[in-house]
Scaffold this motif. Structure first.
Motif, PDB file in Angstrom:
ATOM      1  N   GLU A 265       0.827  -1.205   0.000  1.00  0.00           N
ATOM      2  CA  GLU A 265       0.000   0.000   0.000  1.00  0.00           C
ATOM      3  C   GLU A 265       0.863   1.259   0.000  1.00  0.00           C
ATOM      4  O   GLU A 265       0.446   2.307  -0.496  1.00  0.00           O
ATOM      5  CB  GLU A 265      -0.921  -0.015   1.225  1.00  0.00           C
ATOM      6  CG  GLU A 265      -2.024  -1.061   1.140  1.00  0.00           C
ATOM      7  CD  GLU A 265      -2.736  -1.249   2.460  1.00  0.00           C
ATOM      8  OE1 GLU A 265      -2.395  -0.517   3.426  1.00  0.00           O
ATOM      9  OE2 GLU A 265      -3.620  -2.124   2.537  1.00  0.00           O
ATOM     10  N   ALA A 266       2.078   1.139   0.541  1.00  0.00           N
ATOM     11  CA  ALA A 266       2.998   2.277   0.569  1.00  0.00           C
ATOM     12  C   ALA A 266       3.825   2.387  -0.709  1.00  0.00           C
ATOM     13  O   ALA A 266       4.611   3.326  -0.864  1.00  0.00           O
ATOM     14  CB  ALA A 266       3.931   2.169   1.776  1.00  0.00           C
ATOM     15  N   GLY A 267       3.638   1.414  -1.635  1.00  0.00           N
ATOM     16  CA  GLY A 267       4.318   1.506  -2.922  1.00  0.00           C
ATOM     17  C   GLY A 267       5.372   0.469  -3.228  1.00  0.00           C
ATOM     18  O   GLY A 267       6.006   0.511  -4.284  1.00  0.00           O
ATOM     19  N   ALA A 268       5.584  -0.498  -2.321  1.00  0.00           N
ATOM     20  CA  ALA A 268       6.584  -1.540  -2.593  1.00  0.00           C
ATOM     21  C   ALA A 268       6.135  -2.398  -3.773  1.00  0.00           C
ATOM     22  O   ALA A 268       4.993  -2.857  -3.811  1.00  0.00           O
ATOM     23  CB  ALA A 268       6.795  -2.412  -1.358  1.00  0.00           C
ATOM     24  N   PRO A 269       7.002  -2.631  -4.753  1.00  0.00           N
ATOM     25  CA  PRO A 269       6.622  -3.407  -5.937  1.00  0.00           C
ATOM     26  C   PRO A 269       6.716  -4.919  -5.719  1.00  0.00           C
ATOM     27  O   PRO A 269       7.387  -5.388  -4.795  1.00  0.00           O
ATOM     28  CB  PRO A 269       7.645  -2.959  -6.983  1.00  0.00           C
ATOM     29  CG  PRO A 269       8.855  -2.591  -6.183  1.00  0.00           C
ATOM     30  CD  PRO A 269       8.339  -2.029  -4.885  1.00  0.00           C
ATOM     31  N   VAL A 270       6.043  -5.656  -6.577  1.00  0.00           N
ATOM     32  CA  VAL A 270       6.085  -7.120  -6.579  1.00  0.00           C
ATOM     33  C   VAL A 270       6.861  -7.570  -7.807  1.00  0.00           C
ATOM     34  O   VAL A 270       6.620  -7.078  -8.917  1.00  0.00           O
ATOM     35  CB  VAL A 270       4.664  -7.718  -6.604  1.00  0.00           C
ATOM     36  CG1 VAL A 270       4.726  -9.240  -6.671  1.00  0.00           C
ATOM     37  CG2 VAL A 270       3.875  -7.272  -5.378  1.00  0.00           C
ATOM     38  N   ILE A 271       7.790  -8.500  -7.615  1.00  0.00           N
ATOM     39  CA  ILE A 271       8.602  -8.999  -8.721  1.00  0.00           C
ATOM     40  C   ILE A 271       8.424 -10.508  -8.868  1.00  0.00           C
ATOM     41  O   ILE A 271       8.000 -11.188  -7.924  1.00  0.00           O
ATOM     42  CB  ILE A 271      10.100  -8.681  -8.515  1.00  0.00           C
ATOM     43  CG1 ILE A 271      10.595  -9.323  -7.222  1.00  0.00           C
ATOM     44  CG2 ILE A 271      10.317  -7.168  -8.485  1.00  0.00           C
ATOM     45  CD1 ILE A 271      12.091  -9.317  -7.055  1.00  0.00           C
ATOM     46  N   SER A 272       8.781 -11.035 -10.031  1.00  0.00           N
ATOM     47  CA  SER A 272       8.598 -12.465 -10.289  1.00  0.00           C
ATOM     48  C   SER A 272       9.902 -13.253 -10.232  1.00  0.00           C
ATOM     49  O   SER A 272       9.888 -14.453  -9.956  1.00  0.00           O
ATOM     50  CB  SER A 272       7.940 -12.671 -11.654  1.00  0.00           C
ATOM     51  OG  SER A 272       8.725 -12.068 -12.680  1.00  0.00           O
ATOM     52  N   ASP A 273      11.034 -12.605 -10.509  1.00  0.00           N
ATOM     53  CA  ASP A 273      12.326 -13.284 -10.494  1.00  0.00           C
ATOM     54  C   ASP A 273      13.444 -12.229 -10.538  1.00  0.00           C
ATOM     55  O   ASP A 273      13.165 -11.026 -10.487  1.00  0.00           O
ATOM     56  CB  ASP A 273      12.459 -14.258 -11.672  1.00  0.00           C
ATOM     57  CG  ASP A 273      12.143 -13.618 -13.019  1.00  0.00           C
ATOM     58  OD1 ASP A 273      12.298 -12.380 -13.144  1.00  0.00           O
ATOM     59  OD2 ASP A 273      11.727 -14.335 -13.946  1.00  0.00           O
TER      60      ASP A 273
END
Length: 296
Positions: A265-273
């Motif tokens: 919610e604060a902006g941290a991204p999600v990555i796949s690898d």
């Protein structure tokens, strides 16, 4: 009110000097290097945090502390998807020449270190040049002469055999304390420009590491394995246990509320690898926010 002075002496100069001399002799005998905060070789990224260690004890190649790196952390109760994610991310990172920093704990830490170690031995077995590989750095919560958990002594040996590093802010012979785990986490976060979290239910120590990273202006990313089906079941069980402990007055509300969703919610991204991690580093802040809503 009259107060009585305690007769217990906290500082014993003679005893402390004797302890320091023994620690020095141990370091000399086992080739353990010491880096002071003022030394040129002390890692600059770590020097910049709010509470940098005064001294680092290093067993292995201390030059890794100033090379390109990424910190990888996560829960001890890792799903099969999380185990695969932590290992494969680190394997890819070191083959790209990036060092992997973690805390040698069970779960995500162990699989992150193992991925880096496996890359080295795979290259060695195939007769490939290992000089360009990144290595792995294990930040210990214990003194430099002790490995905790004990089940990771073999992994610690492999880290050294593959050219990696064991590092601690505690001199040989120092007794282990519970608060050392949290103190260790600030070093893990401080040694890299970014921290990647692989699965972390509410209250996980890896989220404390993420907090340290943000406090010191570093990037925090979450691997998509954090939001997998099995990871969610583990997180739900952990959350239920935390709620029971909170009702009994054993844990604070903060621990329950400190969960991955707060960071997203604060902006941290999600990555796949690892490849996606590199891509994310080059993106503008907040570029992935619209996509993250699909995770919930």
């Amino acid at each position: 009110m009259e107060r009585k002075l305690q007769k217990k002496v906290i500082w014993n100069g003679k005893k402390n000097l004797e302890f320091a001399r023994k620690a020095f002799q141990f370091c000399k005998a086992y080739g353990i290097k010491c880096l002071l905060h003022e030394d040129r070789d002390y890692p600059e990224l770590l020097r910049q945090i709010s509470d940098p260690p005064y001294m680092l004890f290093c067993r292995g190649d201390e030059r890794l502390l100033t090379g390109p790196s990424v910190s990888v952390v996560g829960t001890r109760r890792l799903s099969p998807e999380g185990k695969k994610a932590a290992r494969e991310f680190s394997y890819a990172a070191v083959t790209d020449g990036c060092n992997v920093v973690s805390g040698l704990a069970n779960g995500a830490d162990g699989y992150a270190h193992q991925g880096a170690v496996d890359a080295f031995f795979d290259y060695q077995e195939k007769g490939l040049d290992t000089a360009g590989l990144g290595k792995t750095v294990a930040v210990l919560p214990s003194s430099i002469d002790e490995v905790i958990p004990y089940s990771h002594k073999r992994l610690a040996a492999q880290i050294l055999q593959s050219g990696g590093l064991l590092v601690s802010e505690y001199e040989p012979g120092r007794d282990m304390e519970k608060w050392h785990y949290v103190a260790r986490n600030r070093i893990i976060a401080g040694l890299s420009p970014a921290t990647v979290v692989v699965e972390a239910p509410a209250g996980s120590g890896s989220l404390i590491t993420a907090d340290f990273a943000l406090e010191n202006g570093r990037d925090v990313m979450f691997h998509k394995a954090t939001f997998g089906e099995l990871a969610k079941k583990i997180a739900d069980a952990s959350n239920a246990e935390l709620e029971r402990q909170h009702a009994d007055g054993k844990v604070s509300r903060y621990k329950i509320e400190n969960r991955p969703e707060k960071f997203l919610e604060a902006g941290a991204p999600v990555i796949s690898d690892y490849k996606d991690y590199l891509k994310c580093l080059a993106e503008a802040p907040g570029a992935r926010l619209p996509l993250q809503g699909q995770l919930f």
